[in-house]
Enzyme design. Structure first.
Site, short mmCIF file in Angstrom:
data_model
loop_
_atom_site.label_atom_id
_atom_site.label_comp_id
_atom_site.label_asym_id
_atom_site.label_seq_id
_atom_site.Cartn_x
_atom_site.Cartn_y
_atom_site.Cartn_z
N THR A 32 1.36 10.19 3.70
CA THR A 32 0.65 11.27 3.03
C THR A 32 -0.67 11.61 3.74
O THR A 32 -1.32 12.59 3.39
CB THR A 32 0.40 10.94 1.54
OG1 THR A 32 0.08 9.55 1.44
CG2 THR A 32 1.61 11.23 0.69
N SER B 200 -2.53 0.68 -4.38
CA SER B 200 -2.99 1.86 -3.63
C SER B 200 -4.31 2.40 -4.16
O SER B 200 -4.59 2.28 -5.35
CB SER B 200 -1.91 2.96 -3.76
OG SER B 200 -2.42 4.21 -3.36
N ALA B 201 -5.09 3.01 -3.27
CA ALA B 201 -6.35 3.64 -3.68
C ALA B 201 -6.11 5.01 -4.32
O ALA B 201 -7.00 5.58 -4.93
CB ALA B 201 -7.25 3.81 -2.45
N LYS C 65 -10.99 -0.67 -1.72
CA LYS C 65 -10.80 -1.57 -0.58
C LYS C 65 -12.01 -1.36 0.35
O LYS C 65 -12.45 -0.23 0.48
CB LYS C 65 -9.50 -1.22 0.16
CG LYS C 65 -8.25 -1.31 -0.72
CD LYS C 65 -7.06 -0.61 -0.06
CE LYS C 65 -5.88 -0.53 -1.01
NZ LYS C 65 -4.74 0.21 -0.48
N GLU D 40 -0.16 -3.40 4.56
CA GLU D 40 -1.28 -2.45 4.64
C GLU D 40 -1.37 -1.77 5.99
O GLU D 40 -1.11 -2.39 7.01
CB GLU D 40 -2.60 -3.22 4.44
CG GLU D 40 -3.31 -2.98 3.15
CD GLU D 40 -3.79 -1.56 2.90
OE1 GLU D 40 -3.91 -0.77 3.86
OE2 GLU D 40 -4.06 -1.23 1.74
N ASP D 41 -1.77 -0.49 5.99
CA ASP D 41 -1.96 0.20 7.27
C ASP D 41 -3.43 0.42 7.60
O ASP D 41 -3.74 0.87 8.70
CB ASP D 41 -1.25 1.57 7.25
CG ASP D 41 -1.98 2.55 6.37
OD1 ASP D 41 -2.29 2.20 5.21
OD2 ASP D 41 -2.28 3.67 6.84
N LYS E 35 -8.69 6.90 5.84
CA LYS E 35 -7.48 6.18 5.41
C LYS E 35 -7.85 4.99 4.52
O LYS E 35 -8.69 4.18 4.88
CB LYS E 35 -6.68 5.69 6.63
CG LYS E 35 -5.92 6.82 7.27
CD LYS E 35 -4.92 6.33 8.30
CE LYS E 35 -4.17 7.51 8.88
NZ LYS E 35 -3.42 7.14 10.09
N ASP F 90 0.88 -1.16 0.00
CA ASP F 90 0.00 0.00 0.00
C ASP F 90 0.94 1.23 0.00
O ASP F 90 2.13 1.10 0.27
CB ASP F 90 -0.85 -0.06 1.28
CG ASP F 90 -1.68 1.17 1.48
OD1 ASP F 90 -2.40 1.56 0.54
OD2 ASP F 90 -1.61 1.77 2.58
N LEU F 91 0.41 2.40 -0.33
CA LEU F 91 1.29 3.58 -0.39
C LEU F 91 1.19 4.43 0.87
O LEU F 91 2.11 4.46 1.70
CB LEU F 91 0.93 4.40 -1.64
CG LEU F 91 1.76 5.67 -1.86
CD1 LEU F 91 3.23 5.35 -2.09
CD2 LEU F 91 1.21 6.45 -3.07
N ASP F 92 0.04 5.09 1.02
CA ASP F 92 -0.14 6.00 2.14
C ASP F 92 -0.18 5.22 3.46
O ASP F 92 -1.02 4.35 3.64
CB ASP F 92 -1.45 6.78 1.94
CG ASP F 92 -1.78 7.66 3.12
OD1 ASP F 92 -0.86 8.02 3.89
OD2 ASP F 92 -2.97 7.98 3.30
P1 B16 Z 1 -6.15 10.35 -3.89
P2 B16 Z 1 -3.54 4.28 0.04
C1 B16 Z 1 -5.31 6.29 -0.06
O1 B16 Z 1 -4.01 5.80 -0.27
C2 B16 Z 1 -5.35 7.16 1.18
O2 B16 Z 1 -5.09 6.39 2.34
C3 B16 Z 1 -6.71 7.79 1.31
O3 B16 Z 1 -6.76 8.63 2.44
C4 B16 Z 1 -7.03 8.59 0.04
O4 B16 Z 1 -8.31 9.18 0.11
C5 B16 Z 1 -6.94 7.64 -1.15
O5 B16 Z 1 -5.65 7.07 -1.21
C6 B16 Z 1 -7.20 8.37 -2.47
O6 B16 Z 1 -6.17 9.29 -2.70
O7 B16 Z 1 -7.05 11.47 -3.51
O8 B16 Z 1 -4.69 10.73 -3.98
O9 B16 Z 1 -6.62 9.64 -5.14
O10 B16 Z 1 -3.46 4.13 1.51
O11 B16 Z 1 -4.53 3.32 -0.61
O12 B16 Z 1 -2.19 4.22 -0.63
MG MG Z 2 -2.79 3.16 3.40
#
Ligand code: B16
Ligand code: MG
Length: 218
Positions: free
Chosen positions: A17, A114-115, A145, A169-170, A45, A9-11
Site C-alpha cells: 500500500t 500494523s500502524a 513503532k 516487518e519491512d 514507511k 505487519d501490513l503495508d
Molecule cells: P494509515 P504498516 C503503515 O502501515 C504504513 O507503512 C505507513 O506508511 C502509514 O503512514 C501508516 O501505516 C498509517 O497508515 O494512514 O492508513 O492509518 O506498515 O504499519 O502496516
Molecule cells: Mg510496513
C-alpha cells in the site's frame, strides 16, 4: 504442541500500500507547496498518519493550525481510500498465502501488527481478514513503532508470551519495535536496510516452509 505467535505487519509485508500512500501524500504535499518524491515516501514507511504529516510540514518548513492539520489528514486519507477501495486479492504480495496456509495448517497463532488505521478495511478488501486470530492496528495503540506497544498488544491478544512470537516487518522502525518487544524479528526487504533484524528475506518466496517449521519447533 508448539504454538508460536506469528505477527505480520501490513503495508510492505502483506500488501504494497506504500504506492497508494505515496500518491496521496504527494498530491497533498504539492497542494501546500511542499515537494515530495519517492525518497520522502520511503521515510514514512511504518510511520503513523499524524507523524507523517508532521514530517512533511517540517520538510517544507510549514506551520499550520491544529484545525488545518486535521483537515489535511482527512483529505489525504479520503484520497488514499479511493485507491484502497479498488484493491482485491490480486494485490496480496508473493507467497503470503502459502505462508499463512502453512501456519494455519500447523495451528499457529496469527496476528496483524500494523500502524495503519485502515488495516481492517484493507484485510477485508484482499479477503484475508478471517486468517487472523487477532488484529492490532493504529486505532489500538498510543505509541507508534519503534515502540513495541503494537506487537506486545498482539501477543497479548494471541495469549502467547512475547518471546514466543515472531514478527514479519519491512520497516526499520518495525524491526526495532519487534526487537524491543523481545520477539524474533524477520525483515522482509533489503539486508542493508533491515540489518537489525534476526533474519532478512527479500520476500516470502525466499522463505521455505522448512524455515517456518524450525521457528515453530524452537
Ligand atoms: P494509515 P504498516 C503503515 O502501515 C504504513 O507503512 C505507513 O506508511 C502509514 O503512514 C501508516 O501505516 C498509517 O497508515 O494512514 O492508513 O492509518 O506498515 O504499519 O502496516
Ligand atoms: Mg510496513
Amino acid at each position: 504442541m508448539n504454538k508460536k505467535g506469528f505477527i505480520f505487519d501490513l503495508d510492505g509485508v502483506i500488501v504494497d500500500t506504500a504506492k497508494y500512500h505515496y500518491l496521496a501524500w504527494r498530491k497533498l504535499a504539492e497542494s501546500i507547496g511542499v515537494s515530495f518524491t519517492e525518497k520522502e515516501n520511503e521515510q514514512l514507511k511504518g510511520v503513523s498518519r499524524i507523524k507523517s504529516l508532521e514530517k512533511i510540514l517540517e520538510w517544507g518548513n510549514k506551520t499550520i493550525s491544529e484545525d488545518d492539520f486535521m483537515k489535511l489528514m482527512a483529505i489525504k486519507n479520503d484520497d488514499y481510500l479511493t485507491y484502497i477501495n479498488k484493491m482485491d486479492e490480486e494485490e496480496i504480495l508473493i507467497d503470503v498465502n502459502r505462508v499463512l496456509e502453512y501456519l494455519i495448517q500447523n495451528k499457529q497463532g496469527i496476528a496483524l501488527g500494523s500502524a495503519s488505521k485502515n488495516a481492517r478495511t484493507i484485510l477485508k478488501k484482499v479477503n484475508l481478514i478471517s486468517d487472523f486470530n487477532a488484529i492490532v492496528d493504529g486505532n489500538d495503540v498510543e505509541k507508534g513503532k519503534p515502540n513495541p506497544e503494537v506487537f506486545l498488544k498482539a501477543a497479548k491478544a494471541l495469549e502467547i508470551e512475547p518471546q514466543h512470537c515472531i514478527v514479519f516487518e519491512d520497516s526499520v522502525a518495525g524491526v526495532q519495535a519487534a526487537n524491543a518487544a523481545n520477539m524474533v524479528s524477520i525483515g522482509i526487504g533489503e539486508q542493508e536496510i533491515l540489518h537489525e533484524a534476526d533474519y532478512v528475506f527479500k520476500n516470502f518466496t525466499e522463505m521455505e516452509n522448512s524455515f517456518l517449521n524450525e521457528l515453530i519447533k524452537k
